[in-house]
Design a protein around this motif. Structure first.
Motif, PDB file in Angstrom:
ATOM      1  N   ARG A 132       0.841  -1.190   0.000  1.00  0.00           N
ATOM      2  CA  ARG A 132       0.000   0.000   0.000  1.00  0.00           C
ATOM      3  C   ARG A 132       0.876   1.239   0.000  1.00  0.00           C
ATOM      4  N   VAL A 133       0.317   2.328  -0.529  1.00  0.00           N
ATOM      5  CA  VAL A 133       1.026   3.601  -0.601  1.00  0.00           C
ATOM      6  C   VAL A 133       0.081   4.713  -0.169  1.00  0.00           C
ATOM      7  N   ASN A 134       0.665   5.765   0.384  1.00  0.00           N
ATOM      8  CA  ASN A 134      -0.071   6.988   0.677  1.00  0.00           C
ATOM      9  C   ASN A 134       0.299   8.022  -0.369  1.00  0.00           C
ATOM     10  N   VAL A 135      -0.710   8.657  -0.957  1.00  0.00           N
ATOM     11  CA  VAL A 135      -0.482   9.654  -1.999  1.00  0.00           C
ATOM     12  C   VAL A 135      -1.113  10.965  -1.558  1.00  0.00           C
ATOM     13  N   LEU A 158      -2.677  11.548 -11.370  1.00  0.00           N
ATOM     14  CA  LEU A 158      -3.809  10.634 -11.556  1.00  0.00           C
ATOM     15  C   LEU A 158      -3.414   9.426 -12.402  1.00  0.00           C
ATOM     16  N   GLN A 159      -2.530   9.622 -13.370  1.00  0.00           N
ATOM     17  CA  GLN A 159      -1.997   8.482 -14.122  1.00  0.00           C
ATOM     18  C   GLN A 159      -1.234   7.537 -13.192  1.00  0.00           C
ATOM     19  N   GLY A 160      -0.500   8.126 -12.242  1.00  0.00           N
ATOM     20  CA  GLY A 160       0.211   7.318 -11.259  1.00  0.00           C
ATOM     21  C   GLY A 160      -0.735   6.516 -10.387  1.00  0.00           C
ATOM     22  N   LEU A 161      -1.855   7.130  -9.988  1.00  0.00           N
ATOM     23  CA  LEU A 161      -2.862   6.409  -9.206  1.00  0.00           C
ATOM     24  C   LEU A 161      -3.423   5.240  -9.992  1.00  0.00           C
ATOM     25  N   ASP A 162      -3.724   5.467 -11.259  1.00  0.00           N
ATOM     26  CA  ASP A 162      -4.226   4.382 -12.103  1.00  0.00           C
ATOM     27  C   ASP A 162      -3.231   3.228 -12.150  1.00  0.00           C
ATOM     28  N   GLY A 168      -2.080  -3.421  -8.207  1.00  0.00           N
ATOM     29  CA  GLY A 168      -2.567  -4.100  -7.015  1.00  0.00           C
ATOM     30  C   GLY A 168      -2.260  -3.400  -5.706  1.00  0.00           C
ATOM     31  N   LEU A 169      -1.716  -2.180  -5.767  1.00  0.00           N
ATOM     32  CA  LEU A 169      -1.423  -1.434  -4.552  1.00  0.00           C
ATOM     33  C   LEU A 169      -2.700  -0.857  -3.955  1.00  0.00           C
ATOM     34  N   LYS A 170      -2.830  -0.955  -2.645  1.00  0.00           N
ATOM     35  CA  LYS A 170      -3.910  -0.277  -1.940  1.00  0.00           C
ATOM     36  C   LYS A 170      -3.465   1.164  -1.732  1.00  0.00           C
ATOM     37  N   VAL A 171      -4.325   2.113  -2.088  1.00  0.00           N
ATOM     38  CA  VAL A 171      -3.959   3.527  -2.060  1.00  0.00           C
ATOM     39  C   VAL A 171      -4.781   4.261  -1.013  1.00  0.00           C
ATOM     40  N   LYS A 172      -4.083   5.063  -0.204  1.00  0.00           N
ATOM     41  CA  LYS A 172      -4.758   5.998   0.692  1.00  0.00           C
ATOM     42  C   LYS A 172      -4.373   7.401   0.268  1.00  0.00           C
ATOM     43  N   ARG A 196     -13.444   5.130  -5.663  1.00  0.00           N
ATOM     44  CA  ARG A 196     -12.356   4.363  -6.278  1.00  0.00           C
ATOM     45  C   ARG A 196     -11.797   3.300  -5.335  1.00  0.00           C
ATOM     46  N   GLY A 197     -12.456   3.104  -4.200  1.00  0.00           N
ATOM     47  CA  GLY A 197     -11.984   2.104  -3.250  1.00  0.00           C
ATOM     48  C   GLY A 197     -10.768   2.537  -2.459  1.00  0.00           C
ATOM     49  N   MET A 198     -10.566   3.853  -2.334  1.00  0.00           N
ATOM     50  CA  MET A 198      -9.428   4.385  -1.595  1.00  0.00           C
ATOM     51  C   MET A 198      -9.918   5.027  -0.302  1.00  0.00           C
ATOM     52  N   ASP A 199      -9.087   4.967   0.753  1.00  0.00           N
ATOM     53  CA  ASP A 199      -9.371   5.702   1.974  1.00  0.00           C
ATOM     54  C   ASP A 199      -8.872   7.134   1.820  1.00  0.00           C
ATOM     55  N   LEU A 200      -9.401   8.014   2.655  1.00  0.00           N
ATOM     56  CA  LEU A 200      -8.985   9.421   2.647  1.00  0.00           C
ATOM     57  C   LEU A 200      -8.624   9.818   4.065  1.00  0.00           C
ATOM     58  N   THR A 201      -7.492  10.502   4.222  1.00  0.00           N
ATOM     59  CA  THR A 201      -7.120  11.074   5.513  1.00  0.00           C
ATOM     60  C   THR A 201      -6.917  12.570   5.357  1.00  0.00           C
ATOM     61  N   LEU A 202      -7.591  13.331   6.216  1.00  0.00           N
ATOM     62  CA  LEU A 202      -7.450  14.784   6.251  1.00  0.00           C
ATOM     63  C   LEU A 202      -6.413  15.147   7.306  1.00  0.00           C
ATOM     64  N   ILE A 203      -5.601  16.162   7.011  1.00  0.00           N
ATOM     65  CA  ILE A 203      -4.491  16.536   7.887  1.00  0.00           C
ATOM     66  C   ILE A 203      -4.535  18.037   8.144  1.00  0.00           C
ATOM     67  N   GLU A 204      -4.357  18.415   9.396  1.00  0.00           N
ATOM     68  CA  GLU A 204      -4.226  19.829   9.719  1.00  0.00           C
ATOM     69  C   GLU A 204      -2.832  20.324   9.332  1.00  0.00           C
ATOM     70  N   VAL A 205      -2.754  21.597   8.929  1.00  0.00           N
ATOM     71  CA  VAL A 205      -1.469  22.232   8.663  1.00  0.00           C
ATOM     72  C   VAL A 205      -0.601  22.133   9.916  1.00  0.00           C
ATOM     73  N   MET A 206       0.678  21.782   9.726  1.00  0.00           N
ATOM     74  CA  MET A 206       1.604  21.673  10.856  1.00  0.00           C
ATOM     75  C   MET A 206       2.637  22.790  10.791  1.00  0.00           C
ATOM     76  N   PRO A 207       2.984  23.396  11.937  1.00  0.00           N
ATOM     77  CA  PRO A 207       3.920  24.527  11.958  1.00  0.00           C
ATOM     78  C   PRO A 207       5.378  24.091  11.909  1.00  0.00           C
ATOM     79  N   LEU A 208       5.810  23.563  10.763  1.00  0.00           N
ATOM     80  CA  LEU A 208       7.191  23.139  10.584  1.00  0.00           C
ATOM     81  C   LEU A 208       7.807  23.911   9.432  1.00  0.00           C
ATOM     82  N   GLY A 209       8.905  24.631   9.702  1.00  0.00           N
ATOM     83  CA  GLY A 209       9.675  25.288   8.661  1.00  0.00           C
ATOM     84  C   GLY A 209       9.072  26.586   8.167  1.00  0.00           C
ATOM     85  N   GLU A 210       9.943  27.477   7.718  1.00  0.00           N
ATOM     86  CA  GLU A 210       9.508  28.756   7.160  1.00  0.00           C
ATOM     87  C   GLU A 210       8.898  28.542   5.773  1.00  0.00           C
TER      88      GLU A 210
END
Length: 345
Positions: A132-135, A158-162, A168-172, A196-210
């Motif tokens: 599996r991969v996270n994109v 999107l071509q990469g996701l296809d 056969g990779l599971k994509v999140k 598309r059979g993919m999970d989704l994760t939402l992420i808050e902005v993190m205060p790292l780096g200028e």
């Protein structure tokens, strides 16, 4: 106090690393490069200076450190960057690490990517045991995608996701929630990913780096997003964890999973089981703290792994209980000076 180890039932004979709070460290995230072919507005400035090659761990050194962690009970390796798939000969590292999957010493080898190189590498990743991969995709609007990433091309991703799904990779999908940018697209991202059979994760902005601008102008609390989603969807809390900081719900109407990573509105540290290795060999015991242990020095000083193993144990003994991320007008400087591309996503 030096980090300790315990035997975990139902796993290999390798002990588990224990931090000062009794948490077993079983998950290593490894940044193989600070370079990226995107310049996402919440991650880095457009005009970035990257590290010289001499400062980077070689692929052989990365394999040696990862192997030392596996020997001390780490069960999951995630390869990150920057963009990991732009590192020259990166598949060599995946191929060598795959031996730990074959032996049973490692449960999972996976990768987080922006998707730009997936069409090229998806099949080879599968042959190395990656399942599996996270994109990272923050929007499905091509023009907005280009504005967020500055250099990215949504059609190529999107071509990469296809290609990934065909292999056969599971994509999140990971999406950073950005105020006034993609907050009106979250429902459509749910429909698209789950369709598309993919999970989704939402992420808050993190205060790292200028970055160029202020993160308070980007910050969208996911507590607010969830309240809005609950007006439309039935969100059923799930107890499952994937080894990361996300808390998951099932969206009854779609049948898919939705994750929330909330370093600001809800500290996710109580069950932290992970540490992060940078491409220069610095081991960060916490994403939100500056304390790091140098693993490059013992690797380059001796072919004997004993000094490296001692350095790992000493580092785990310094793992803090949690981070203290803050985003507001009174804290204009980032909580942590290094960019996410250095630490690894």
């Amino acid at each position: 106090m030096r980090g300790s180890t315990i035997e975990l039932p139902g796993t290999s004979s390798a002990p588990a690393l224990l931090d000062p709070f009794g948490r077993a460290v079983t998950y290593l995230r490894v940044s193989v490069t600070d370079r990226c072919d995107f310049r996402c507005v919440y991650c880095m400035s457009e005009d970035m200076s990257f590290l010289p090659k001499r400062d980077l761990l070689s692929l052989e050194e990365l394999d040696r450190i990862c192997t030392a962690f596996v020997g001390q009970g780490v069960r999951k390796l995630r390869i990150t960057g920057g963009e990991p798939l732009v590192r020259r000969d990166i598949m060599t590292l995946f191929r060598t690490l795959s031996r730990h999957l074959e032996s049973g010493a490692l449960d999972e080898l996976t990768v987080t990517t922006n998707g730009s190189q997936l069409a090229r590498f998806a099949q080879e990743l599968v042959s190395c045991g990656v399942r599996r991969v996270n994109v990272s995709i923050d929007t499905l609007d091509p023009d907005k995608f280009h504005r967020i990433t500055r250099w990215g091309n949504l059609a190529k991703v999107l071509q990469g996701l296809d290609a990934a799904q065909a292999a056969g990779l599971k994509v999140k999908i990971n999406a950073v929630a950005l105020k006034g940018v993609n907050e009106d697209e979250i429902e459509s991202l749910i429909a698209w990913t789950h369709g598309r059979g993919m999970d989704l994760t939402l992420i808050e902005v993190m205060p790292l780096g200028e970055i160029d601008g202020q993160r308070i102008d980007q910050y969208l609390p996911l507590s607010e997003v969830r309240r809005r989603l609950e007006a439309r969807y039935t969100l059923q809390d799930l107890a499952e964890r994937t080894g990361g900081p996300a808390r998951y719900v099932k969206v009854a109407e779609t049948g898919g999973k939705l994750g929330f990573i909330t370093p600001l509105t809800h500290n996710f540290c109580e069950s932290c089981n992970r540490v992060r290795l940078t491409c220069t060999g610095q081991l960060f015991m916490c994403l939100g703290q500056e304390d790091a242990a140098d693993l490059r020095a013992p690797v380059r000083a001796s072919e004997d792994d004993a000094p490296l193993n001692r350095a790992i144990l000493d580092a785990i003994a310094r793992k803090p209980k949690g981070h203290d991320f803050i985003i507001d007008r009174n804290h204009a400087r980032p909580a942590v000076g290094r960019h996410m591309s250095m630490t690894g996503g």
